[in-house]
Design a protein around this motif. Structure first.
Motif, short mmCIF file in Angstrom:
data_model
loop_
_atom_site.label_atom_id
_atom_site.label_comp_id
_atom_site.label_asym_id
_atom_site.label_seq_id
_atom_site.Cartn_x
_atom_site.Cartn_y
_atom_site.Cartn_z
N TYR A 27 15.56 -4.88 8.03
CA TYR A 27 14.72 -5.80 7.26
C TYR A 27 13.50 -5.04 6.75
N CYS A 29 9.98 -5.58 4.40
CA CYS A 29 9.13 -6.56 3.72
C CYS A 29 9.06 -6.25 2.23
N CYS A 224 8.80 -13.96 6.92
CA CYS A 224 9.63 -12.81 7.31
C CYS A 224 10.34 -13.08 8.64
N HIS A 249 0.33 -8.46 9.59
CA HIS A 249 1.64 -9.03 9.25
C HIS A 249 2.70 -8.80 10.33
N HIS A 250 2.95 -7.56 10.67
CA HIS A 250 4.04 -7.29 11.62
C HIS A 250 3.69 -7.70 13.05
N GLU A 253 4.39 -11.26 13.15
CA GLU A 253 5.84 -11.50 13.17
C GLU A 253 6.39 -11.39 14.58
ZN ZN Z 1 7.16 -9.22 5.97
#
Ligand code: ZN
Length: 495
Positions: A27, A29, A224, A249-250, A253
């Protein structure tokens, strides 16, 4: 040597062992399509294109998912958060989806120019609102999110009490909480470190969806997590992106996925380093953001000429993806020359005939070439070191040219080695690095035009004016002007 990948999570190179071989879930982004793609977009997608190509070369079956962020990416400023796309659509007086369509097409076009392979799935945030709402409901149920005025926030402090928040980015929660006090009272969030899973939409906000908490729009991080889980499962092999996505962001996640799926979502977290322009960070505040269309046309104050997408791809691959990379007109001019030289060598190699079949492959030149070729896989297995691969290919080019120019006798290199060299260069240059000749498109076009010139000359000499006029008129419709010169020759130029 088996493939080793630097894992941002463990901060070390690890042997690559897929969860369910030969399948690999990856995956990456994708872009926020609120504007034209710029140079900053080129590096991650070219980096992970090579990762995809190399894994495929090794025999893995990769499911590559790269999303399109067409909602949910916003600057979080208290209650007045506004989606980037919604904001721009209001400004340009167009439908948000009109904007999304335009910039998605432009992004796809640029990716084609770079010769990147398509992802297997390219899901959009707006196409997965239901999945995002489901995930948010799970997080609330588990007690790790709270609702305020129709918005939902992830409770980072609570999460950090039982989980390792900051494990990926190395951020320390206490430091994050420290900075919160100044904002107290102005914010709906319990702590500044909390992040939005869902935002209530103010009245003028045009992108809005119904949810259990009222009309609103999703946060950025949740898309995501929702889409990766849907298409790759709760735990998959590789999660990639630029280093700027490490935090928040990560990191976010990971937190969301842990609460919903009780597992670390990705086995290997990969991040490409950032680019600078003339030594400066690229950013609006430095006034040095170069759009890809400006790069390809050369129309930008920081550029001395146009640069082809292949030059940019080659330039990016000349540096290892985890090192910073500085763009400048001069460096790109050098890269353009380098790619030309490399490709000429490759073309020359293809023309050398294999005729020394009886020659053993243990003389010095054979040994040198074979060891350079042996190293190609070793370098790629060492965390995708494309820089070292290209350096070896540049060592091979002078040998090829010397054989072609007769400086080295043809009969010193065995057919076996020559054959291996041809195979390896094709596989590496074209399949793994995804490079193309700088003049490939032009050469083909010039060839086609020369053919038309010849046909027209022939038609004219036979007084077949129907054919000769048809060629001229139809080309004119395509914007190409064919001219009969006084000396009987025919010239053409694209208007
Ligand atoms: Zn992402």
């Amino acid at each position: 040597m088996p493939l080793k990948i630097y894992n941002s999570l463990t901060r070390q190179k690890e042997k690559f062992i897929p969860i369910n071989p030969p399948y690999v879930g990856m995956y990456v982004c994708g872009p926020t399509v609120s504007g034209e793609s710029h140079l900053g977009h080129a590096r991650p997608y070219i980096t992970f294109d090579v990762v995809l190509r190399y894994l495929t070369y090794l025999g893995y079956k990769v499911r590559y998912v790269r999303n399109i962020t067409d909602a949910g990416h916003f600057e979080e400023e208290g209650r007045e958060a506004e989606d980037k796309i919604s904001k721009k659509a209001l400004l340009e007086k167009v439908e948000p989806m009109e904007l999304v369509h335009k910039y998605t097409n432009l992004f796809h076009w640029a990716m084609k120019q770079f010769n990147t392979l398509d992802p297997n799935i390219e899901p959009t945030a707006t196409g997965h609102i239901v999945e995002q709402i489901n995930m948010i409901e799970k997080i609330i149920e588990a007690g790790f999110a709270y609702v305020v005025n129709g918005s939902v926030y992830f409770d980072v402090k609570k999460y950090a009490a039982t989980h390792n928040y900051g494990e990926l980015s190395g951020r320390v929660l206490d430091d994050l909480l420290e900075t919160t006090r100044a904002l107290e009272g102005q914010d709906e969030k319990r702590n500044k470190a909390d992040f939005a899973l869902w935002k209530s939409a103010p009245q003028q906000h045009i992108m809005r969806w119904k949810s259990p908490w009222g009309e609103g729009f999703p946060g950025w991080h949740i898309e995501c997590s929702a889409m990766a889980t849907k298409y790759l499962g709760a735990r998959f092999d590789i999660h990639g992106g630029g280093m700027d996505l490490l935090f928040p962001h990560h990191e976010s996640e990971i937190a969301q996925s842990f609460i919903c799926n009780h597992v670390q979502p990705a086995k290997y977290w990969m991040h490409n380093n950032m680019i600078t322009i003339n030594g400066k960070k690229m950013g609006k505040s430095y006034n040095n953001v170069i759009k890809l269309t400006e790069m390809f046309s050369g129309i930008h104050p920081l550029l001395t000429q146009a640069f082809s997408p292949m030059t940019i791809r080659f330039f990016i691959l000349q540096t290892h993806y985890r090192s910073t990379l500085d763009f400048s007109s001069e460096a790109l001019v050098a890269a353009e020359k380098g790619l030309k030289r490399l490709w000429e060598g490759y073309e020359n190699l293809k023309k050398i005939k294999e005729e020394n079949f009886d020659l053993p492959d243990d003389n010095d030149l054979d040994k040198k070439i074979n060891s350079l070729l042996d190293e190609l896989d070793e370098f790629m297995n060492d965390d995708f070191n494309t820089a070292k691969v290209l350096a070896n290919l540049f060592e091979i080019v002078p040998v090829i040219n010397s054989i072609k120019d007769g400086i080295i006798e043809k009969n010193v290199l065995s057919s076996k080695t020559l054959h291996r060299m041809k195979d390896a260069l094709t596989v590496y240059l074209e399949n793994i690095l995804g490079l193309q000749s700088l003049s490939q498109n032009n050469e083909t076009f010039d060839g086609v035009m020369q053919l038309l010139v010849d046909i027209r000359k022939e038609a004219k000499s036979k007084k077949d004016f129907f054919t000769s006029d048809k060629i001229r008129n139809q080309l004119a419709e395509l914007g190409i002007e064919m001219k009969d010169e006084k000396d009987g020759n025919i010239s053409w130029n694209a208007v």
